[in-house]
Scaffold this active site. Structure first.
Site, PDB file in Angstrom:
ATOM      1  N   CYS A  64      -4.377  89.967 -60.139  1.00 17.31           N
ATOM      2  CA  CYS A  64      -3.866  88.599 -60.033  1.00 17.31           C
ATOM      3  C   CYS A  64      -3.139  88.396 -58.694  1.00 17.31           C
ATOM      4  CB  CYS A  64      -2.923  88.314 -61.199  1.00 17.31           C
ATOM      5  SG  CYS A  64      -2.313  86.616 -61.190  1.00 17.31           S
ATOM      6  N   CYS A  68       4.511  87.867 -59.730  1.00 15.97           N
ATOM      7  CA  CYS A  68       5.502  87.938 -60.812  1.00 15.97           C
ATOM      8  C   CYS A  68       6.043  89.382 -60.931  1.00 15.97           C
ATOM      9  CB  CYS A  68       4.883  87.502 -62.130  1.00 15.97           C
ATOM     10  SG  CYS A  68       3.943  85.959 -61.983  1.00 15.97           S
ATOM     11  N   CYS A 108      -5.729  84.268 -79.504  1.00 13.83           N
ATOM     12  CA  CYS A 108      -5.192  83.937 -78.174  1.00 13.83           C
ATOM     13  C   CYS A 108      -5.922  84.757 -77.113  1.00 13.83           C
ATOM     14  CB  CYS A 108      -3.709  84.288 -78.095  1.00 13.83           C
ATOM     15  SG  CYS A 108      -2.736  83.614 -79.425  1.00 13.83           S
ATOM     16  N   CYS A 139      -6.066  79.678 -78.721  1.00 11.99           N
ATOM     17  CA  CYS A 139      -4.959  79.564 -77.765  1.00 11.99           C
ATOM     18  C   CYS A 139      -5.407  80.281 -76.492  1.00 11.99           C
ATOM     19  CB  CYS A 139      -3.732  80.253 -78.355  1.00 11.99           C
ATOM     20  SG  CYS A 139      -2.372  80.448 -77.215  1.00 11.99           S
ATOM     21  N   CYS A 199       2.758  76.309 -76.023  1.00  8.08           N
ATOM     22  CA  CYS A 199       3.406  77.579 -76.353  1.00  8.08           C
ATOM     23  C   CYS A 199       4.152  77.978 -75.084  1.00  8.08           C
ATOM     24  CB  CYS A 199       2.345  78.610 -76.723  1.00  8.08           C
ATOM     25  SG  CYS A 199       2.979  80.284 -76.898  1.00  8.08           S
TER      26      CYS A 199
HETATM   27 FE1  SF4 Z   1      -0.632  86.802 -62.744  1.00  5.59          FE
HETATM   28 FE2  SF4 Z   1       1.978  86.340 -62.989  1.00  5.59          FE
HETATM   29 FE3  SF4 Z   1       0.272  85.774 -65.036  1.00  5.59          FE
HETATM   30 FE4  SF4 Z   1       0.827  88.321 -64.333  1.00  5.59          FE
HETATM   31  S1  SF4 Z   1       2.252  86.796 -65.174  1.00  5.59           S
HETATM   32  S2  SF4 Z   1      -1.160  87.499 -64.811  1.00  5.59           S
HETATM   33  S3  SF4 Z   1       1.020  88.174 -62.083  1.00  5.59           S
HETATM   34  S4  SF4 Z   1       0.356  84.821 -63.007  1.00  5.59           S
END
Ligand code: SF4
Ligand code: SAM
Ligand code: DTB
Length: 334
Positions: A64, A68, A108, A139, A199
């Site tokens: 990703c 985060c 989900c 979901c 949610c």
């Molecule tokens: Fe990507 Fe952030 Fe979702 Fe993890 S929480 S999959 S880093 S967007």
């Protein structure tokens, strides 16, 4: 929603004018008073001896582009999670059928995307349609979506969209730099406008303070209507993420947060989400007493471990809890 305890329309307990100061004063209550208040409200809307079980599948894992700090699936962190392509529709539906045959009524699906491409959305819409045809609620959590994308998901029959605020607006930049709090709220609005149930919750144990927890719950509880589901995750510390090694949260502060969420959003389903693998039966029992009415079941969340069926069956038996789906929620009550 438990039919016996169906909430009244225009219920004064369902307020949208909460302030962070009020939330802080709830956190400051003696533990017994706080839990009593939360459990009393919980009983007005839900059967306290029933807990909803949601099944979760990662349909696109890792790689990703978002950063985060908590997440093992960010390509910024070296966590050993292998990036995969979006699973094909038939494979996902075969997994969903197994979950349905094992008793699941809500399915989900999570994808590690900043936002879905339109081509990927075609496949996700077919997954949603397939899950609905099996008689389950669907979901998904796919990252940010535009109003047009939300509309497409709604047309495919999507019931819930999961998109967490994660923490307070002021602590948020310490955790994520690749998108803003306002981006998050825009997606939530798009989902709501498309008529999809929301949610939305957060994570505790990332180094945030009490005021951050109070502010996050205030943002959620001033949404109109409240999110139908409010997942509260305990940070799963994953090796290679920047949050590895953070001071562990006092477990009783986790329970308090569930109780405050329940008092501020009494008609919503508060979900005891990530982190159960490291929780004792006694801690989970306190979370149910504080008003948690839902868990994720199965041995894996998206990439990390979750208690398996044997442990959950034993836990429910110890507590006299019946595990089940508690059915659709009516938005006019929230
Ligand atoms: Fe990507 Fe952030 Fe979702 Fe993890 S929480 S999959 S880093 S967007
Ligand atoms: N990419 C999408 C997004 O961010 O909305 C969907 C998937 S994302 C993994 C879903 C949620 O899982 C996050 O918002 C976060 O609240 C939670 N989560 C991720 N990693 C976690 C961790 N290590 N511990 C606890 N919760 C976590
Ligand atoms: C949510 O709030 N928690 C779930 C679900 N929504 C998608 C995800 C938890 C993920 C925990 C880390 C992992 O397994 O990768």
């Amino acid at each position: 929603m438990n039919e016996i305890n169906a909430p009244l329309q225009n219920d004064p307990a369902v307020r949208h004018d909460w302030t962070a100061e009020e939330a802080l004063s709830l956190f400051a209550l003696p533990f017994a008073d706080l839990i009593h208040r939360a459990q009393t409200l919980h009983r007005q809307y839900f059967d306290p001896n029933r807990v909803q079980m949601a099944s979760l599948l990662s349909v696109k894992t890792g790689g990703c582009p978002e950063d985060c700090a908590y997440c093992p699936q960010s390509s910024e962190h070296d966590t050993g999670v292998e990036a995969t392509k979006l699973m094909d529709v038939d494979t996902v539906l075969a997994e969903a059928r197994l979950a349905r045959d094992a008793g699941a009524t809500r399915y989900c699906m999570g994808a590690a995307w900043r936002s879905p491409k339109d081509k990927d959305l075609d496949a996700v819409c077919r997954m949603i349609e397939g899950v609905r045809e099996m008689g389950m609620e669907a979901c998904v959590t796919l990252g940010m979506v535009t109003p047009e994308q939300a509309e497409r998901l709604a047309n495919a029959g999507l019931d819930f969209y999961n998109h967490n605020l994660d923490t307070s607006e002021s602590f948020y930049p310490e955790i994520i730099s690749t998108r803003t709090y306002a981006d998050r709220l825009d997606t939530l609005q798009a989902v709501r406008d498309a008529g999809i149930k929301m949610c939305c919750g957060g994570i505790l144990g990332m180094g945030e303070g009490l005021r951050d927890r109070a502010e996050m719950l205030t943002t959620l509880a001033t949404l109109r209507p409240h999110p139908e589901s409010v997942p509260i995750n305990m940070l799963v510390q994953v090796e290679g993420t920047p949050l590895e090694g953070r001071d562990a949260l006092d477990p009783l502060d986790f329970v308090r947060t569930i109780a405050v969420a329940k008092i501020m959003m009494p008609a919503s389903t508060v979900r005891l989400s990530a982190g159960r693998e490291d929780m004792s039966d006694e801690l989970q029992a306190l979370c149910f007493l504080a008003g948690a009415g839902s868990i994720f079941v199965g041995p894996k969340l998206l990439t990390t471990a979750n208690p398996g069926q044997d442990r959950d069956v034993a836990l429910f038996r110890r507590l006299g809890i019946q595990g089940e789906d508690i059915g659709p929620v009516s938005t006019d009550t929230l």
